[in-house]
Design an enzyme around this catalytic site. Structure first.
Site, PDB file in Angstrom:
ATOM      1  N   GLN A   1       0.744  -1.232   0.089  1.00 28.18           N
ATOM      2  CA  GLN A   1       0.106  -0.153   0.140  1.00 28.18           C
ATOM      3  C   GLN A   1       1.018   1.323  -0.023  1.00 28.18           C
ATOM      4  O   GLN A   1       1.559   1.418   0.944  1.00 28.18           O
ATOM      5  CB  GLN A   1      -0.747   0.081   1.090  1.00 28.18           C
ATOM      6  CG  GLN A   1      -1.978   1.093   1.307  1.00 28.18           C
ATOM      7  CD  GLN A   1      -2.635   0.855   2.671  1.00 28.18           C
ATOM      8  OE1 GLN A   1      -2.128   0.688   3.586  1.00 28.18           O
ATOM      9  NE2 GLN A   1      -3.868   1.400   2.432  1.00 28.18           N
ATOM     10  N   GLY A   2       0.769   2.084  -1.050  1.00 26.92           N
ATOM     11  CA  GLY A   2       1.467   3.166  -1.269  1.00 26.92           C
ATOM     12  C   GLY A   2       0.813   4.554  -0.848  1.00 26.92           C
ATOM     13  O   GLY A   2       0.326   5.365  -1.624  1.00 26.92           O
ATOM     14  N   TYR A   3       0.602   4.679   0.556  1.00 30.64           N
ATOM     15  CA  TYR A   3      -0.002   5.886   1.101  1.00 30.64           C
ATOM     16  C   TYR A   3       0.801   6.900   1.636  1.00 30.64           C
ATOM     17  O   TYR A   3       0.966   8.144   1.059  1.00 30.64           O
ATOM     18  CB  TYR A   3      -1.391   5.454   1.973  1.00 30.64           C
ATOM     19  CG  TYR A   3      -2.583   5.094   1.434  1.00 30.64           C
ATOM     20  CD1 TYR A   3      -2.593   4.677   0.045  1.00 30.64           C
ATOM     21  CD2 TYR A   3      -3.590   4.949   1.975  1.00 30.64           C
ATOM     22  CE1 TYR A   3      -3.736   4.090  -0.400  1.00 30.64           C
ATOM     23  CE2 TYR A   3      -4.917   4.478   1.664  1.00 30.64           C
ATOM     24  CZ  TYR A   3      -4.954   4.167   0.347  1.00 30.64           C
ATOM     25  OH  TYR A   3      -6.172   3.691  -0.162  1.00 30.64           O
TER      26      TYR A   3
ATOM     27  N   SER B   1      -3.056   7.856  12.751  1.00 30.89           N
ATOM     28  CA  SER B   1      -2.514   8.289  14.218  1.00 30.89           C
ATOM     29  C   SER B   1      -3.974   8.454  14.864  1.00 30.89           C
ATOM     30  O   SER B   1      -4.941   8.930  14.126  1.00 30.89           O
ATOM     31  CB  SER B   1      -1.730   9.321  14.149  1.00 30.89           C
ATOM     32  OG  SER B   1      -2.436  10.715  13.971  1.00 30.89           O
TER      33      SER B   1
ATOM     34  N   GLU C   1      -4.625  10.787  16.805  1.00 32.16           N
ATOM     35  CA  GLU C   1      -4.812  12.216  16.560  1.00 32.16           C
ATOM     36  C   GLU C   1      -5.864  12.437  15.423  1.00 32.16           C
ATOM     37  O   GLU C   1      -6.723  13.144  15.609  1.00 32.16           O
ATOM     38  CB  GLU C   1      -3.652  13.126  16.730  1.00 32.16           C
ATOM     39  CG  GLU C   1      -2.814  13.307  17.931  1.00 32.16           C
ATOM     40  CD  GLU C   1      -1.933  11.992  18.200  1.00 32.16           C
ATOM     41  OE1 GLU C   1      -1.410  11.608  19.189  1.00 32.16           O
ATOM     42  OE2 GLU C   1      -1.764  11.141  17.441  1.00 32.16           O
TER      43      GLU C   1
ATOM     44  N   GLU D   1     -10.073  -1.747   5.210  1.00 31.49           N
ATOM     45  CA  GLU D   1      -9.095  -2.067   6.006  1.00 31.49           C
ATOM     46  C   GLU D   1      -9.569  -2.194   7.598  1.00 31.49           C
ATOM     47  O   GLU D   1      -9.047  -2.804   8.391  1.00 31.49           O
ATOM     48  CB  GLU D   1      -7.925  -1.213   6.067  1.00 31.49           C
ATOM     49  CG  GLU D   1      -6.674  -1.322   6.765  1.00 31.49           C
ATOM     50  CD  GLU D   1      -5.565  -0.168   6.708  1.00 31.49           C
ATOM     51  OE1 GLU D   1      -4.392  -0.639   7.051  1.00 31.49           O
ATOM     52  OE2 GLU D   1      -5.932   0.813   6.282  1.00 31.49           O
TER      53      GLU D   1
END
Length: 407
Positions: free
Chosen positions: A142-144, A386, A388, A260
């Site tokens: 996964q290229g995020y 994250s 946050e 996901e």
């Protein structure tokens, strides 16, 4: 001590019918018959921080599962799946965990990209890629995330420009799980020069085995290298390997994240239950369970796991896929829980947890399973979005609170 075991179908939110019971029995019998010989040696391998363990043998196991029709259970039958119900998918994960079968290597393709292509891809893309995912002959990453755009995916700067019949890609991705073992990567790139934030992004399918891609491992606290940096220097992919329309990459990327944090978490929860059960057994064996404070924390961990299951049962049931903020809540719940479990494992282990189990940090594998769990779970509240960022999503998009100030 509160009894903690791998959950039943009912506790995981699956009320069994006669058909479901027969399905579970079929899974159980197949696993018992096939986790033998060379595959018996794989039991328990490949968990968090241990993705390097027996990779080739686990890949062979995944392909053995595929040949018997036990991959992509929830996919529609017309795309090679079994069309399994939510209950049946829960039951499969439960039986898989009980059997001690190894961690899968094809999760990203099967649970993330496959459903994304079924939802957003062209028929040509489905015909090209779904069989390879189902048969585990092509592995995906996964290229995020990027150095300047981790949880803030809208800050992506990796660019792609259309040059004739090819996309030309330049930029850098980071924290790319299993990139060094993958054949393909789904990449979120900025395809409209000058665009900002959610606008101008596209979702591209990019072959990893080419001169324009450089994969560099990131050594983790566990000493292993599941994560990688991936550099694109005039890397290319075919013009038609864009999922959705040009500039609609944000919508497709969010669809992938929903998968996901959806059905894909069922197996994760069973894994968590197994870890907690083993930790309770350790506490009883080494006497830590006699400490009232430890007993209370183990009980709270059990309660937290039940909360996690209840949330999944409420939000993943048929017709409940559009509950606002549910994926972000799920990420917050499991990430905090698992990180605390790693910390609790060190408390249960006591003073020996401070020493490298292998005798020296110079050893190739200096940690025991609990030390690896602790070190790996430090990242749980960061990767995958994250805490946050998840709280901001809930606050702004669900509760309607003012947006956080951004540069």
């Amino acid at each position: 001590m509160t009894e903690t075991t791998v959950p039943t179908a009912q506790s995981a939110g699956a009320a069994q019918t006669a058909e479901d019971a027969a399905f579970a029995a079929e899974v159980r019998e197949w696993l018992a018959d096939n986790l033998t010989g060379e595959f018996a040696e794989l039991k328990g391998l490949g968990g968090p921080g241990r993705e390097h363990e027996a990779f080739e043998a686990r890949l062979a196991w995944d392909r053995h599962l595929a040949a018997a029709g036990w991959t992509c259970l929830g996919w529609p039958k017309e795309y090679g799946g079994r069309g399994a119900t939510m209950n049946q998918q829960v039951l499969f994960h439960l039986e898989y965990a009980r059997s001690g079968a190894p961690a899968r290597v094809s999760h990203i393709g099967e649970e993330l990209l496959g459903p994304t292509l079924i939802a957003f891809g062209t028929e040509e893309q489905k015909k090209r890629f779904l069989p390879g995912i189902r048969n585990v002959t092509e592995l995906w990453c996964q290229g995020y995330s990027e150095p300047g755009a981790g949880s803030d995916l809208a800050g992506v700067s990796t660019s792609a420009r259309l040059d004739g019949d090819r996309w030309v890609i330049n930029g850098q991705k980071v924290w790319t799980s299993l990139a060094h073992l993958s054949d393909w990567c789904f990449v979120v790139a900025r395809t409209e020069a000058g665009s900002k934030r959610h606008k101008g992004l596209s979702y591209l399918l990019v072959p990893m085995h080419q001169d324009g891609i450089d994969v560099r491992p990131i050594i983790q606290l566990t000493g292993t290298s599941e994560f990688n940096e991936v550099f694109f220097a005039d890397a290319t992919t075919d013009a038609d390997l864009i999922v959705g329309e040009q500039g609609e990459g944000w919508k497709v990327a969010m669809g992938t994240l929903a998968f996901e944090r959806g059905v894909a978490t069922l197996g994760q929860q069973v894994q968590f239950a197994g870890e907690l059960s083993a930790l309770v057994e350790l506490a009883e064996r080494n006497g830590a369970a006699q400490d009232p404070a430890i007993r209370e924390r183990l009980t709270r961990a059990w309660v937290g796991l039940e909360v996690m299951r209840a949330h999944a049962a409420r939000t993943l049931g048929e017709g409940n896929t559009e509950i606002a903020g549910a994926p972000s809540v799920a990420k917050l719940v499991w990430a905090q829980w698992h990180r605390r479990l790693g910390e609790l494992a060190m408390e249960v282990r006591g003073a020996p947890s401070l020493l490298a189990a292998g005798g020296s940090y110079d050893e190739s594998d200096p940690f025991d399973e609990w030390q690896r769990l602790f070190l790996f779970t430090r990242a749980d509240t960061i990767y995958g979005g994250s805490d946050e960022i998840q709280r901001n999503i809930i606050a702004e998009r669900v509760l309607g609170l003012p947006r956080e100030a951004r540069p």
